[in-house]
Motif scaffolding. Structure first.
Motif, mmCIF file in Angstrom:
data_model
loop_
_atom_site.group_PDB
_atom_site.id
_atom_site.type_symbol
_atom_site.label_atom_id
_atom_site.label_comp_id
_atom_site.label_asym_id
_atom_site.label_seq_id
_atom_site.Cartn_x
_atom_site.Cartn_y
_atom_site.Cartn_z
ATOM 1 N N ARG A 152 -58.322 89.194 4.115
ATOM 2 C CA ARG A 152 -59.227 88.282 3.410
ATOM 3 C C ARG A 152 -60.519 88.057 4.201
ATOM 4 N NH1 ARG A 152 -57.004 89.594 -0.962
ATOM 5 N NH2 ARG A 152 -54.747 89.456 -0.712
ATOM 6 N N ALA A 159 -54.275 78.656 6.676
ATOM 7 C CA ALA A 159 -54.252 79.093 5.275
ATOM 8 C C ALA A 159 -52.837 79.280 4.742
ATOM 9 C CB ALA A 159 -55.019 80.397 5.128
ATOM 10 N N GLN A 160 -51.842 79.063 5.614
ATOM 11 C CA GLN A 160 -50.426 79.212 5.261
ATOM 12 C C GLN A 160 -50.134 80.609 4.692
ATOM 13 O OE1 GLN A 160 -48.724 75.770 3.147
ATOM 14 N NE2 GLN A 160 -50.620 74.654 3.579
ATOM 15 N N THR A 161 -50.576 81.621 5.468
ATOM 16 C CA THR A 161 -50.331 83.012 5.081
ATOM 17 C C THR A 161 -50.041 83.826 6.340
ATOM 18 O OG1 THR A 161 -51.205 84.864 3.810
ATOM 19 C CG2 THR A 161 -52.783 83.676 5.180
ATOM 20 N N ARG A 189 -68.362 79.784 -3.966
ATOM 21 C CA ARG A 189 -66.983 79.870 -3.453
ATOM 22 C C ARG A 189 -65.949 79.690 -4.558
ATOM 23 N NH1 ARG A 189 -64.565 74.938 -2.348
ATOM 24 N NH2 ARG A 189 -63.381 75.799 -0.616
ATOM 25 N N ARG A 224 -60.130 81.912 -0.963
ATOM 26 C CA ARG A 224 -60.649 80.543 -0.824
ATOM 27 C C ARG A 224 -59.861 79.770 0.226
ATOM 28 N NH1 ARG A 224 -61.157 80.147 -6.508
ATOM 29 N NH2 ARG A 224 -59.387 78.706 -6.632
ATOM 30 N N ARG A 225 -58.534 79.969 0.263
ATOM 31 C CA ARG A 225 -57.714 79.258 1.244
ATOM 32 C C ARG A 225 -58.053 79.692 2.664
ATOM 33 N NH1 ARG A 225 -53.534 79.934 -2.604
ATOM 34 N NH2 ARG A 225 -52.665 81.712 -1.461
ATOM 35 N N VAL A 226 -58.291 80.985 2.845
ATOM 36 C CA VAL A 226 -58.660 81.491 4.165
ATOM 37 C C VAL A 226 -60.028 80.951 4.573
ATOM 38 C CG1 VAL A 226 -59.287 83.568 5.466
ATOM 39 C CG2 VAL A 226 -57.203 83.547 4.069
ATOM 40 N N ALA A 272 -61.398 78.191 3.589
ATOM 41 C CA ALA A 272 -61.264 76.762 3.885
ATOM 42 C C ALA A 272 -60.604 76.513 5.232
ATOM 43 C CB ALA A 272 -60.470 76.078 2.777
ATOM 44 N N ALA A 273 -59.820 77.484 5.743
ATOM 45 C CA ALA A 273 -59.094 77.298 7.004
ATOM 46 C C ALA A 273 -59.968 77.537 8.230
ATOM 47 C CB ALA A 273 -57.885 78.234 7.026
ATOM 48 N N PRO A 309 -58.119 82.923 -5.237
ATOM 49 C CA PRO A 309 -57.532 81.755 -4.575
ATOM 50 C C PRO A 309 -57.126 81.965 -3.116
ATOM 51 C CG PRO A 309 -56.687 81.926 -6.806
ATOM 52 C CD PRO A 309 -57.518 83.155 -6.564
ATOM 53 N N ARG A 310 -56.530 83.122 -2.788
ATOM 54 C CA ARG A 310 -56.098 83.334 -1.399
ATOM 55 C C ARG A 310 -57.295 83.442 -0.460
ATOM 56 N NH1 ARG A 310 -51.814 88.143 -1.660
ATOM 57 N NH2 ARG A 310 -53.402 88.928 -3.116
#
Length: 386
Positions: A352, A342-344, A313, A321-323, A325-326, A318-319
């Motif tokens: 993603r 994911a704040q997107t 991972r 990874r945030r998705v 993780a969410a 980075p984006r």
């Protein structure tokens, strides 16, 4: 200064005084600075005019030593043993020893072919407990080997325990090492290290302040440590109890403005109590040679960044990874919920998620998305390493 050019002058005078004065004698150092070597030698030999600042008893004791001193004999014995004598100001003299002021050595006896001045410019002291643990011996040898591989000279005291491990680590890596003895360099001490010290003399340097044949004493070990501290860019302490002599070296390094460095040990170990106390003060904690070099080396000699193992991972953008993780750990979630986590935007989250599906991290479950088994393992491992 070259003894062959001035055989009856500075060199012979300093050899004579090295037999009369104890190493680190600041009163003697002040006499040499204020009156010059020649005048100090003359007064000791003649005894007519005592030098200032000492009692009658001490002056007579010094005169008795002077009566037995024979500089020519000491130089002949040294020459037969392959030992040379360096004076302050010689081309091979390490200038950093001058930082000791009046406690500077009157001269140094050197055994070995390398040039001390150049070696000292890129040197690190590695010192520690004589009765060290296996951990201490391992760390000393590993640090010294790593320093040697990076082109650094390892300086230590030739003693049992950490000192011996450090010397062996440097030699084993094919590197350079210097042993600073508290006795004549023609008489290895401790005797159990005769083979090691002879090997150091062949591959590195053995140095000391005491003339040929002189024996070590407890006080000579202590004052020897100031030379180790002054000679090097920094002192690394590996295992030391509260009253360890290696702490004397570390404190001397601090006073001289050198780096003071410690390898931490267990809080329950008395042999690490002194090091751990240093680390509570101004000493810097290190765990390997790269970190030592980052402290003492030139600009740009940086230790590698420390981190855990690279996980799959970690290679994601980075984006993504945030998705990833969410996503909830044990259920499916809709794209809008994942986007908020994911704040997107929802569109970006969906893009993603399809990317993650192609990589095997997520799968569709009706209108929702869920982590695959592979992704659940990766996410848990990532959280554990944080």
């Amino acid at each position: 200064m070259n003894g062959s050019e001035d055989p009856d002058g500075e060199l012979l005078g300093r050899v004579f005084l090295s037999r009369v004065f104890e190493p680190g004698d600041e009163v003697a150092g002040r006499w040499v600075r204020e009156f010059g070597v020649g005048d100090v030698v003359r007064r000791l030999r003649e005894g007519v005019e005592a030098l200032p600042g000492v009692s009658h008893q001490r002056w007579e004791g010094l005169r008795a030593r002077a009566a037995r001193a024979d500089a020519g004999r000491d130089l002949a014995v040294a020459r037969d043993a392959g030992v040379r004598f360096l004076c302050p100001g010689d081309a091979e003299w390490p200038g950093q020893l001058d930082d000791l002021g009046d406690a500077r050595p009157l001269g140094l006896w050197v055994r070995g072919r390398a040039g001390l001045r150049m070696w000292a410019l890129r040197s690190v002291a590695v010192v520690g407990a004589r009765a060290c643990t296996e951990y201490g011996a391992h760390m000393a040898a590993t640090l010294a080997g790593g320093l040697a591989e990076r082109g650094w000279v390892v300086v230590s005291g030739g003693a049992y325990g950490v000192d011996g491990a450090a010397h062996r680590g440097a030699l084993g890596a094919g590197g350079a090492t210097v042993a600073v003895l508290a006795c004549g360099v023609d008489r290895p001490y401790p005797r159990g290290h005769t083979q090691l010290i002879n090997r150091i003399a062949e591959q590195g340097l053995v140095i000391g302040e005491l003339p040929p044949g002189d024996h070590p004493t407890p006080s000579r070990f202590i004052v020897r440590n100031r030379v180790i501290a002054a000679l090097t860019r920094g002192t690394v302490v590996v295992e030391a109890a509260h009253r360890s002599g290696s702490l004397v070296t570390a404190r001397a390094a601090q006073r001289l403005g050198r780096h003071t460095i410690g390898v931490p040990g267990p809080a329950t170990s008395g042999l690490s109590a002194g090091v751990n106390e240093l680390l509570r003060g101004d000493a810097v904690l290190v765990t390997d040679a790269a970190e030592v070099v980052e402290l003492v080396g030139d600009m740009g000699e940086l230790a590698p960044e420390r981190r855990g193992p690279v996980l799959p991972r970690d290679l994601l953008e980075p984006r993504a990874r945030r998705v990833l993780a969410a996503l909830p750990g044990r259920r499916a979630a809709r794209a809008d919920e994942i986007a908020r986590g994911a704040q997107t935007t929802e569109d970006d989250a969906i893009a993603r998620l399809y990317e993650l599906r192609s990589l095997g991290y997520v799968e569709r479950h009706g209108d929702g998305w869920k982590l695959t088994r592979q992704a659940m393992i990766s996410v848990r491992a990532g959280r554990t390493s944080c």
